[in-house]
Design a protein around this motif. Sequence first.
Motif, PDB file in Angstrom:
ATOM      1  N   VAL A 262      78.562  54.348  52.565  1.00 45.96           N
ATOM      2  CA  VAL A 262      77.479  53.629  53.408  1.00 45.96           C
ATOM      3  C   VAL A 262      76.149  53.397  52.646  1.00 45.96           C
ATOM      4  O   VAL A 262      75.442  52.293  52.528  1.00 45.96           O
ATOM      5  N   LYS A 263      75.970  54.195  51.461  1.00 48.17           N
ATOM      6  CA  LYS A 263      74.780  54.151  50.599  1.00 48.17           C
ATOM      7  C   LYS A 263      75.021  53.040  49.633  1.00 48.17           C
ATOM      8  O   LYS A 263      74.143  52.606  48.992  1.00 48.17           O
ATOM      9  N   LEU A 264      76.208  52.583  49.590  1.00 50.26           N
ATOM     10  CA  LEU A 264      76.475  51.484  48.508  1.00 50.26           C
ATOM     11  C   LEU A 264      76.214  50.189  49.092  1.00 50.26           C
ATOM     12  O   LEU A 264      76.086  49.078  48.316  1.00 50.26           O
ATOM     13  N   ILE A 265      75.869  50.176  50.687  1.00 52.12           N
ATOM     14  CA  ILE A 265      75.688  48.766  51.136  1.00 52.12           C
ATOM     15  C   ILE A 265      74.347  48.337  50.823  1.00 52.12           C
ATOM     16  O   ILE A 265      73.347  49.076  50.704  1.00 52.12           O
ATOM     17  N   ASP A 266      74.349  46.928  50.440  1.00 54.99           N
ATOM     18  CA  ASP A 266      73.030  46.404  49.973  1.00 54.99           C
ATOM     19  C   ASP A 266      72.411  45.430  50.593  1.00 54.99           C
ATOM     20  O   ASP A 266      71.463  44.659  50.456  1.00 54.99           O
TER      21      ASP A 266
ATOM     22  N   GLU B 141      75.669  43.679  56.504  1.00 52.37           N
ATOM     23  CA  GLU B 141      76.906  44.474  56.608  1.00 52.37           C
ATOM     24  C   GLU B 141      76.389  45.918  57.096  1.00 52.37           C
ATOM     25  O   GLU B 141      77.302  46.496  57.784  1.00 52.37           O
ATOM     26  N   PHE B 142      75.034  46.364  56.908  1.00 53.55           N
ATOM     27  CA  PHE B 142      75.001  47.703  57.583  1.00 53.55           C
ATOM     28  C   PHE B 142      75.211  47.359  58.778  1.00 53.55           C
ATOM     29  O   PHE B 142      75.561  48.601  59.641  1.00 53.55           O
ATOM     30  N   LEU B 143      74.466  46.515  59.694  1.00 52.03           N
ATOM     31  CA  LEU B 143      74.559  46.446  61.092  1.00 52.03           C
ATOM     32  C   LEU B 143      76.021  46.741  61.522  1.00 52.03           C
ATOM     33  O   LEU B 143      76.244  47.486  62.440  1.00 52.03           O
ATOM     34  N   PHE B 144      76.883  45.670  60.832  1.00 58.52           N
ATOM     35  CA  PHE B 144      78.228  45.749  61.263  1.00 58.52           C
ATOM     36  C   PHE B 144      79.099  47.154  60.976  1.00 58.52           C
ATOM     37  O   PHE B 144      79.891  47.398  61.756  1.00 58.52           O
ATOM     38  N   SER B 145      78.303  48.183  60.175  1.00 65.82           N
ATOM     39  CA  SER B 145      78.925  49.297  59.934  1.00 65.82           C
ATOM     40  C   SER B 145      78.552  50.293  60.504  1.00 65.82           C
ATOM     41  O   SER B 145      79.265  51.371  60.754  1.00 65.82           O
ATOM     42  N   ILE B 146      77.594  50.171  61.516  1.00 64.97           N
ATOM     43  CA  ILE B 146      77.044  51.317  62.388  1.00 64.97           C
ATOM     44  C   ILE B 146      78.084  51.909  63.216  1.00 64.97           C
ATOM     45  O   ILE B 146      78.421  52.948  63.196  1.00 64.97           O
ATOM     46  N   ASP B 147      78.800  51.009  64.232  1.00 62.74           N
ATOM     47  CA  ASP B 147      79.914  51.245  65.144  1.00 62.74           C
ATOM     48  C   ASP B 147      81.201  51.533  64.421  1.00 62.74           C
ATOM     49  O   ASP B 147      81.997  52.416  64.805  1.00 62.74           O
TER      50      ASP B 147
END
Length: 178
Positions: free
Chosen positions: A86-90, A94-100
């Motif tokens: 998750v820390k690699l997301i820039d 992409e971050f929003l789509f990864s929450i769920d």
Amino acid sequence: MKGIIFTNFADFISDSFGLVAWQNVLDDTALDADGCYVGTMTYPDNEFMALFISACTNCQRDAVQMQLEFGRGLFPILLSKSPEEVKLIDNLKEFLFSIDTVIHVEVKKLDPEAQTPSLHCTQLDEKTVCLDYLSSRGMGYLAQGLIEGASSHFNENTTIAITPSESPEKFKIMVHFI
Ligand code: HEM
């Protein structure tokens, strides 16, 4: 609710309004224990809600404003506790789509007691992402504050709008990329 939310709320109130303000919040709230929380433990939701309402009264903030401000500051702290992938997301999208699909899934794998909200994400058009918040805690404005914190973290120019629904558990959060 996990202790990490309690401990960070205590820090947020103490840092923003002073230690005396947090002591007043504790004094005005009926607590099971002494108001000392441990991040990895789980405490009753209604204890958090009682502290939150007392903080709004003591610090003269309405509940919406308080959730937004708390969420903005909470984002970097939760990010620092995220899995390495998750820390690699820039970028924000992409971050929003990864929450769920990743973040809250990993949180629950590590701690089956954690109860995270559902935040289903849909791309509405090239520049708009919609998040459907669903949780019995009804803390949609906390989610908005966290997303605002994420937007600042990724240095992205966005407007973020929230629409409550007929149910206190559901909110629609629109993130528009400028
Ligand atoms: C913009 C990103 C995020 C949003 C919008 C979001 C949203 C939320 C919200 C609104 C809650 C409060 C509980 C509820 O409403 O039911 C929550 C709880 C939580 N979130 Fe997230 N979150 C985000 C990122 C993260 C990250 C990066 C982590 C990484 C560790 C994380 C871990 C947790 C944990 C541990 C809880 C507490 C669960 C419980 O009390 O049982 N979240 N999240």
